[in-house]
Design a protein around this motif. Structure first.
Motif, mmCIF file in Angstrom:
data_model
loop_
_atom_site.group_PDB
_atom_site.id
_atom_site.type_symbol
_atom_site.label_atom_id
_atom_site.label_comp_id
_atom_site.label_asym_id
_atom_site.label_seq_id
_atom_site.Cartn_x
_atom_site.Cartn_y
_atom_site.Cartn_z
ATOM 1 N N LEU A 1 1.949 -4.344 -3.750
ATOM 2 C CA LEU A 1 2.063 -3.040 -3.097
ATOM 3 C C LEU A 1 2.741 -3.169 -1.744
ATOM 4 N N HIS B 1 6.420 -3.124 -2.144
ATOM 5 C CA HIS B 1 6.988 -1.795 -2.365
ATOM 6 C C HIS B 1 7.002 -0.963 -1.093
ATOM 7 N N GLU B 2 5.944 -1.095 -0.291
ATOM 8 C CA GLU B 2 5.940 -0.415 0.998
ATOM 9 C C GLU B 2 7.105 -0.898 1.859
ATOM 10 N N LYS C 1 10.324 0.459 0.516
ATOM 11 C CA LYS C 1 10.474 1.880 0.826
ATOM 12 C C LYS C 1 10.880 2.072 2.281
ATOM 13 N N ASN D 1 6.654 5.854 -12.570
ATOM 14 C CA ASN D 1 6.764 6.459 -11.248
ATOM 15 C C ASN D 1 7.611 5.624 -10.294
ATOM 16 N N LEU D 2 8.442 4.786 -10.858
ATOM 17 C CA LEU D 2 9.354 4.049 -10.005
ATOM 18 C C LEU D 2 10.669 4.797 -9.909
ATOM 19 N N GLU E 1 10.904 -6.487 -11.128
ATOM 20 C CA GLU E 1 9.466 -6.300 -10.958
ATOM 21 C C GLU E 1 8.680 -7.535 -11.385
ATOM 22 N N THR F 1 1.169 5.935 0.677
ATOM 23 C CA THR F 1 2.181 5.926 -0.384
ATOM 24 C C THR F 1 2.013 4.755 -1.347
ATOM 25 N N SER F 2 0.969 3.946 -1.152
ATOM 26 C CA SER F 2 0.673 2.867 -2.090
ATOM 27 C C SER F 2 -0.827 2.808 -2.302
ATOM 28 N N HIS G 1 6.489 9.746 -5.639
ATOM 29 C CA HIS G 1 6.855 8.885 -4.511
ATOM 30 C C HIS G 1 5.753 7.913 -4.133
ATOM 31 N N ASP H 1 3.313 4.744 -5.092
ATOM 32 C CA ASP H 1 3.151 3.608 -5.995
ATOM 33 C C ASP H 1 1.673 3.432 -6.311
ATOM 34 N N ARG I 1 -1.065 1.082 -8.531
ATOM 35 C CA ARG I 1 -1.403 -0.062 -9.379
ATOM 36 C C ARG I 1 -2.880 0.016 -9.685
#
Lengths: 231, 231
Positions: A215, A218-219, A222, B5-6, B24, B185-186, B200, B202, B204
């Motif tokens: 994660l 991805h942050e 972004k 959602n990517l 990924e 956002t994660s 927008h 992420d 998991r």
DNA sequence: CTGACTTTGTGCGCGCGTTCACAAGCGCGT
DNA sequence: ACGCGCTTGTGAACGCGCGCACAAAGTCAG
């Protein structure tokens, strides 16, 4: 595979014929479908379409249909799937109807959390024994079970068993070896280390910090993208 | 996996980085390499070959080289990789050098275990705040942090943040929505339920019981195969 | 400086998994 | 009885990731 050379498989066996080898990716999703189906059953739904079940499970409906087709043709065209019947079929496929003992090693913070986790029992997988190498913890009562010493492992492991490792990383490999020696053929490892097992043993690992790091990536990406966008 | 959602940008990024998009599957392995590298560094190793690092990480050496090549050419042919330099590069790629706050919601058994889990801090990802909806738990001290009430969420979430959900399943979606509203956002979800988030964000998930059910399937299959063999 | 050795970086083929799109099948209304 | 609409099951195409095998590139000895 083994059922392919049986001459009269469909007639003799009470269990529907196993069509083929179930792909690993499908197996990983079956528990999700099972959970969604239990939720629908609790709501009183008797049948469900692939579209609705896929929505509840958070997957594509085509993927769900293909997954279920690997187990057999349990749906009715124009109607959907019978909820209870599908629950029974998936449970059987996952081996949840068969008794399967689970041994948890390591009753630290994580081990305690796992022992108290209700999600296991509701799916036919209850933890049967708690072990720890620390004798000061032996005898302690956690979630209705008494902590036994690691040396009791051979007495605890009877028949088909799954081992769960929730020890510190430096003890994990030794615990793993002892589990294998005791006859355990499936191991779930929560310790943040790479374990080596014989080829006949199934090993799965869950690393809590790895998920966070993914994660974080991805942050980071972004944020970099946002900076790049205004440049 | 959950690639639904990517977001995918068809156009190339305006940043003239020669670095391509990291797959990924590679990202998921970078934390493992990082952990292995830290172990090697503690042993005093200054350089490491792809073969040795792959062994420590439990992967194929060709896969490891291809993974690292996605980050850039950080190796020296005939020698290997500089351990410290590689640690720095992977950490940067994962965004671990950038400060990234983590908010944990739900301090039940699992939440407590996560708060006390040492693996986070050692990788630059420390839990910064504990939240719970139960006011009787507010004020409690866990792992050096004071539990605050869920309503304090907006004050806690500042800048880049990751949210961890360790609540019961029936509260997870509401908590998730509040995290998203607060700008997170994660999200890492431990609750055994399917969450829906905006595109927008992420998401998991880690489901402890699903892993056990997958092992149960393999045990079941092994048992069935054994029975078929003697028949 | 040169040549032999070591290790990285990668082109390529292959197999798995995902998704689309549609034919086959089933129930229901008329 | 019969067609109509709905849903399943699957053939086929596509993309991704894995691993082999090798060329490129560096080190080191003499």
């Amino acid at each position: 595979m083994d059922a392919s050379n049986l001459p009269e498989d469909a007639l003799a066996t009470p269990v529907p014929r196993r069509r083929e080898v179930v792909p690993e990716a499908t197996v990983a999703r079956l528990p999700i479908y099972l959970r969604a189906l239990h939720g629908l059953a609790d709501e009183g739904q008797t049948t469900v379409s692939s579209e609705a079940l896929a929505e509840a499970a958070g997957v594509n409906s085509a993927k769900l249909r293909k997954d279920l087709s690997h187990l057999g043709s349990y749906g009715t065209r124009g109607v959907g799937y019978d909820v209870d019947h599908l629950i029974a079929q998936i449970s059987r496929e996952l081996g949840l109807s068969r008794r399967c003992s689970v041994v948890l090693v390591g009753v630290g913070n994580l081990g305690r959390a796992l022992a108290g986790y209700g999600g296991f029992a509701s799916r036919g997988l209850a933890i049967d024994a708690l072990l720890d190498a620390d004798r000061s913890r032996v005898g302690e009562q956690i979630a209705g079970l008494t902590v036994r010493h690691m040396d009791d492992l051979p007495d605890v492991v009877t028949g088909v068993s799954i081992g769960v490792i929730a020890t510190p990383a430096d003890a994990a490999q030794e615990v793993c070896d002892r589990l294998v020696s005791a006859g355990v053929t499936s191991i779930l490892n929560f310790a943040p280390t790479v374990l080596s097992v014989p080829s006949h043993v199934d090993l799965r690992k869950v690393d809590l910090s790895i998920e966070l790091q993914i994660l974080s990536f991805h942050e980071h990406r972004k944020a970099a993208r946002a900076e790049g966008a205004l440049a």
